[in-house]
Each structure stands twice: as C-alpha cells, then as structure tokens.
Design a protein around this motif. Sequence first.
Motif, PDB file in Angstrom:
ATOM      1  N   GLN A 285      50.785  93.333 -35.175  1.00 16.04           N
ATOM      2  CA  GLN A 285      49.837  92.507 -34.427  1.00 16.04           C
ATOM      3  C   GLN A 285      50.556  91.780 -33.293  1.00 16.04           C
ATOM      4  O   GLN A 285      51.608  91.163 -33.508  1.00 16.04           O
ATOM      5  N   TYR A 286      49.969  91.837 -32.114  1.00 12.31           N
ATOM      6  CA  TYR A 286      50.483  91.058 -30.983  1.00 12.31           C
ATOM      7  C   TYR A 286      49.517  89.904 -30.760  1.00 12.31           C
ATOM      8  O   TYR A 286      48.351  90.107 -30.418  1.00 12.31           O
ATOM      9  N   LEU A 287      49.981  88.691 -30.997  1.00 13.45           N
ATOM     10  CA  LEU A 287      49.119  87.511 -30.961  1.00 13.45           C
ATOM     11  C   LEU A 287      49.403  86.664 -29.736  1.00 13.45           C
ATOM     12  O   LEU A 287      50.545  86.285 -29.482  1.00 13.45           O
ATOM     13  N   GLU A 288      48.339  86.371 -28.990  1.00 14.33           N
ATOM     14  CA  GLU A 288      48.410  85.432 -27.872  1.00 14.33           C
ATOM     15  C   GLU A 288      47.586  84.200 -28.221  1.00 14.33           C
ATOM     16  O   GLU A 288      46.542  84.304 -28.866  1.00 14.33           O
ATOM     17  N   LEU A 289      48.034  83.043 -27.782  1.00 12.15           N
ATOM     18  CA  LEU A 289      47.268  81.803 -27.920  1.00 12.15           C
ATOM     19  C   LEU A 289      46.855  81.356 -26.523  1.00 12.15           C
ATOM     20  O   LEU A 289      47.708  81.033 -25.690  1.00 12.15           O
ATOM     21  N   PRO A 300      54.102  76.566 -25.820  1.00 15.61           N
ATOM     22  CA  PRO A 300      54.504  76.650 -27.231  1.00 15.61           C
ATOM     23  C   PRO A 300      54.219  75.351 -27.966  1.00 15.61           C
ATOM     24  O   PRO A 300      54.545  74.265 -27.488  1.00 15.61           O
ATOM     25  N   GLY A 301      53.568  75.465 -29.113  1.00 15.71           N
ATOM     26  CA  GLY A 301      53.223  74.292 -29.910  1.00 15.71           C
ATOM     27  C   GLY A 301      51.848  73.728 -29.610  1.00 15.71           C
ATOM     28  O   GLY A 301      51.380  72.849 -30.340  1.00 15.71           O
ATOM     29  N   GLN A 302      51.188  74.226 -28.554  1.00 15.39           N
ATOM     30  CA  GLN A 302      49.863  73.732 -28.196  1.00 15.39           C
ATOM     31  C   GLN A 302      48.776  74.599 -28.838  1.00 15.39           C
ATOM     32  O   GLN A 302      48.979  75.768 -29.135  1.00 15.39           O
ATOM     33  N   THR A 303      47.604  73.996 -29.013  1.00 12.98           N
ATOM     34  CA  THR A 303      46.491  74.677 -29.664  1.00 12.98           C
ATOM     35  C   THR A 303      45.788  75.631 -28.708  1.00 12.98           C
ATOM     36  O   THR A 303      45.566  75.307 -27.540  1.00 12.98           O
ATOM     37  N   GLY A 304      45.428  76.814 -29.236  1.00  7.16           N
ATOM     38  CA  GLY A 304      44.704  77.773 -28.420  1.00  7.16           C
ATOM     39  C   GLY A 304      43.944  78.779 -29.256  1.00  7.16           C
ATOM     40  O   GLY A 304      44.150  78.892 -30.474  1.00  7.16           O
ATOM     41  N   THR A 324      39.352  86.130 -31.177  1.00 11.39           N
ATOM     42  CA  THR A 324      38.741  85.768 -32.451  1.00 11.39           C
ATOM     43  C   THR A 324      37.943  84.478 -32.360  1.00 11.39           C
ATOM     44  O   THR A 324      37.092  84.218 -33.205  1.00 11.39           O
ATOM     45  N   HIS A 325      38.262  83.628 -31.377  1.00 16.23           N
ATOM     46  CA  HIS A 325      37.712  82.271 -31.232  1.00 16.23           C
ATOM     47  C   HIS A 325      38.109  81.374 -32.401  1.00 16.23           C
ATOM     48  O   HIS A 325      37.510  80.321 -32.605  1.00 16.23           O
ATOM     49  N   ASP A 326      39.121  81.793 -33.143  1.00 23.80           N
ATOM     50  CA  ASP A 326      39.727  80.919 -34.141  1.00 23.80           C
ATOM     51  C   ASP A 326      40.935  80.245 -33.510  1.00 23.80           C
ATOM     52  O   ASP A 326      41.678  80.866 -32.745  1.00 23.80           O
ATOM     53  N   VAL A 327      41.129  78.984 -33.847  1.00 24.25           N
ATOM     54  CA  VAL A 327      42.104  78.155 -33.144  1.00 24.25           C
ATOM     55  C   VAL A 327      43.304  77.853 -34.039  1.00 24.25           C
ATOM     56  O   VAL A 327      43.158  77.584 -35.237  1.00 24.25           O
ATOM     57  N   ILE A 344      52.599  80.557 -37.185  1.00 23.50           N
ATOM     58  CA  ILE A 344      51.515  79.680 -36.752  1.00 23.50           C
ATOM     59  C   ILE A 344      51.169  78.738 -37.893  1.00 23.50           C
ATOM     60  O   ILE A 344      51.581  78.935 -39.040  1.00 23.50           O
ATOM     61  N   SER A 345      50.410  77.709 -37.561  1.00 24.45           N
ATOM     62  CA  SER A 345      50.067  76.704 -38.579  1.00 24.45           C
ATOM     63  C   SER A 345      48.874  77.115 -39.425  1.00 24.45           C
ATOM     64  O   SER A 345      48.604  76.504 -40.455  1.00 24.45           O
ATOM     65  N   GLY A 346      48.159  78.164 -39.009  1.00 25.61           N
ATOM     66  CA  GLY A 346      46.982  78.589 -39.753  1.00 25.61           C
ATOM     67  C   GLY A 346      45.699  78.228 -39.036  1.00 25.61           C
ATOM     68  O   GLY A 346      45.687  77.643 -37.949  1.00 25.61           O
ATOM     69  N   PHE A 347      44.588  78.577 -39.667  1.00 27.34           N
ATOM     70  CA  PHE A 347      43.251  78.381 -39.089  1.00 27.34           C
ATOM     71  C   PHE A 347      42.912  76.899 -38.992  1.00 27.34           C
ATOM     72  O   PHE A 347      42.970  76.169 -39.981  1.00 27.34           O
ATOM     73  N   LYS A 348      42.572  76.448 -37.777  1.00 29.37           N
ATOM     74  CA  LYS A 348      42.223  75.042 -37.543  1.00 29.37           C
ATOM     75  C   LYS A 348      40.746  74.835 -37.257  1.00 29.37           C
ATOM     76  O   LYS A 348      40.273  73.702 -37.227  1.00 29.37           O
TER      77      LYS A 348
END
Length: 453
Positions: A285-289, A300-304, A324-327, A344-348
Amino acid sequence: MSFPTYFETFDARQLLADYPVGQEFVDRYTRMSRDALHALQNERFLKLMKRGWEIPFYQRLWGARGIEPGDIRSLEDITLLPVYDKSDLMASVNEYPPYGDFDGRGNSPVVFHTTSGTTGRPQPLMFGPKGREITSLMVGRMYRWMGLQQEDVVQSVYGHGMINGGHYIREAVTHYTNSLFLSAGTGIETRSTNQVNMMADFGVTCMVGFVDYIRKLAEVAEAEKLFDRINLRMIIGHLGTEDRASTEAAWRGAKAYDWYGVGDTGTIAGEGPERDGLYVWEDAQYLELLDVDTGAPVAPGQTGDMVVTCLFKDDISPCIRFNTHDVTEELLGANQTGMVFKRISGFKGRSDNMVKLRGINIFPHAVGAIIENRPDLTGEYVCHVVRDASGRDEMLVRLESRGASEATEIAALLRKGIGIEVGVELVGPGETATETQIDTRQKPIRLIDRRGL
C-alpha cells in the motif's frame, strides 16, 4: 468451453515470495532500507499504472485532466494523477449499471462483494484471484505478527452476506494462520447470548471485529456468568479513538490490537507486537495524507485524509489514489520493532462525517475516547446535529448512563475534550441502540445530521 480455474490464475509460491508471512516477513522488512523499499514500491507502481490505463474508469478520469501514459514515469509523478472517492465510483455505477466500469474483468474468476453501505448505497467490490489472495494474506500476516498462533480459536463478529468484511477475514485466518475460525457474524446473524456461549463452548482465545460490538459482548458474557469458562487472550479490532484499556478491562485483561483498512483496499495498516502505532504495509500500500480542504500533502505529523494506492491490485480492479476520507496522522520518530515501514496513529474520524460547529472541526468518534473511562457510562452514544431558526448549528450528544451521572459534569468534560460546548442528554443502557443500530450494523451510527444539508 475452456477457462482457467481460480488457482490457475496466479502462482501461489511466487505470491508468498513477493509478500512473505511469518518470520520471513519480519526478517525482510526489519533488514530492508527505505531506499530499497522505495525501489520496490516504484516497480510495483509502474506495473499497476500499466494495468490502470487499460481500465475505462481511469481512462476517463485521467484523460479529463489531459494526462497521457508517458506522463507518469515513476512513483514521484503520482501527484499528477487526480484522487477519486466513493462518489466517483457510484457515479460510474449509475452511468454503467449495475457494476460500473472500474474493473477489468476478462475470463478469469471474480470474487464479488459490496461495501456495508455505512456511508450510503452499497458499492460493488470486484476482486481477481491474485488481488483477493494478497488482500487476505496481508491480514493473515498482520494477525500472525501481532501474536496469533496456530493453536488459537478465532471468533469473528464481522458481518457476512454481501458484505466483504467477514468473508475475507475468514479467508485470511484459514488460508494464512491455520487458526480455527468461527464465523459468528453480527448480532443479527448470531444472537449475542449465543455468541458468548459459543466462546465458552469452543474455547475461543481471540475475537476479531468492530470494537463497539466486541465491548457489548463483554456485558452479555457478564450477564450470562460465563467468564469462568471464557479465556479470551486477544482482541483484534478497530479501536480508532476508542479507549484500549476499557476494552481490555471489559474482557478481563485480553490484549487489544488495532488495525485499519477499507473494503476497496483491504488492510492498510496495523499494530505489531509492541503496539507502538499502526504500521503501513508499504510493500503493498502506498499511503498519502492530504489536507482535507486543499488536497495538498500535509506536513509530517499533521492530520490529513488517507489516500491509498494498492500496489498489488494489478489484475481486475486497480485502486490508484483512492480517497478513503478517513483521517489520521503519521507518527514520527523511531519504532520499537525495527520495521522499515512508516506508522500512523490510526483512524481519527471521517472528513466527510466531520461537523464544523462555530468554526471548530468535530469528529463524532472523538466522543468515545472522552467518555469510555467512566464506569457510570456504558460507552454508547450518538450525536445529533441540528440548525436552529437563526442558522446556528448545535450538537446534542445522547449518552447511555448506568445511573448517578451528571449531565452538566459530562458536558464540561466534552467541552474540554472537543473544544466547544455541546448539549448532553442522558438515557438508560440500551436506549441508543435503535439510533446507532449497534446490533445490526458492523459500524454503529454515531452521527445523525438533522440539518437537511
């Protein structure tokens, strides 16, 4: 008529070599450098792009932006491609019913499911054999890294029927862990009292599913007086903003592990044995925020918003820059396992389920983390958003109380936690169930927006 059967369409040995499980997985990705990982991602991305150009959905999506095949030469060029989301997929279904034009079916087998419909009409999900097996493998290797053993007995409370979740979790456990699997399903498939009795009768040691229902089952087990016969040691679910300690306490010390994924992609990230954040499975998986409002990459470290490209889905239904529109946010600093992957910190919360009240962004799921440590509350709640005659938006949080709760005190607690004043209504245990549909849905409803927007 001649056609290939399921297992003739891919090389199982090569699949395990490309996506190892067990100790081979740990050894490879604790020794690999970030540069080597990036090279692997780039190789798989270019193969994926070649397949993407063969799919009508992407031909239209990319062509509308004036993008041609030669424009995307490496993974660094991925930001030239537009993101898409479920609304684009459903528009495809409406224009090309009943399945849309985002899959590339030929004469090979197809695994067909749908999403749960939590955020609207259920979406068709198509999997080719190779993509399906890797999707299942990723969950199986994650479970094994967390500590699931061959001797474990796993009870799943994921939904079945047309929903993808329960089926591919069953495939993950049976194909890649050798653990015994009980497909109990949701409370409507197997009544809650039957669920906890099954746990006692069959020696269940691990429960998998959504934590809301898992926590409710602990109350049922207590009411049935079954804890002297239940020896649950692991909970593998979706903690999100929920409090881990209270979930573990409800199940008498079973260790809870968090992971994240969606129907289109399978697992994207999950905890390891140290539970020091959710590791993104970057070989697959290639994950972008991306910023919720602008779509630009966040620092880096910011919510997206989590935007995902499945590097392995190059057979039937490619997934390239799916929003996904999950943050969430990336966790910075070294991890405890030596794994090369980012965390990542997980689903917010969901950006499309976010409520803006008087200039402040509120995620309804955040309420759960604030109230869960209180023994006077059951942990169940639902948020109602309304707009008054003057155009002012207000939120009322209905919470289940076991008694002796003070609405003013809880309102102050919520105001401190989410940064804005909201109304509080206390109701008895079980009285939010009709609104949340916790007994029938995999993901309970936490927001009811009555503004008519």
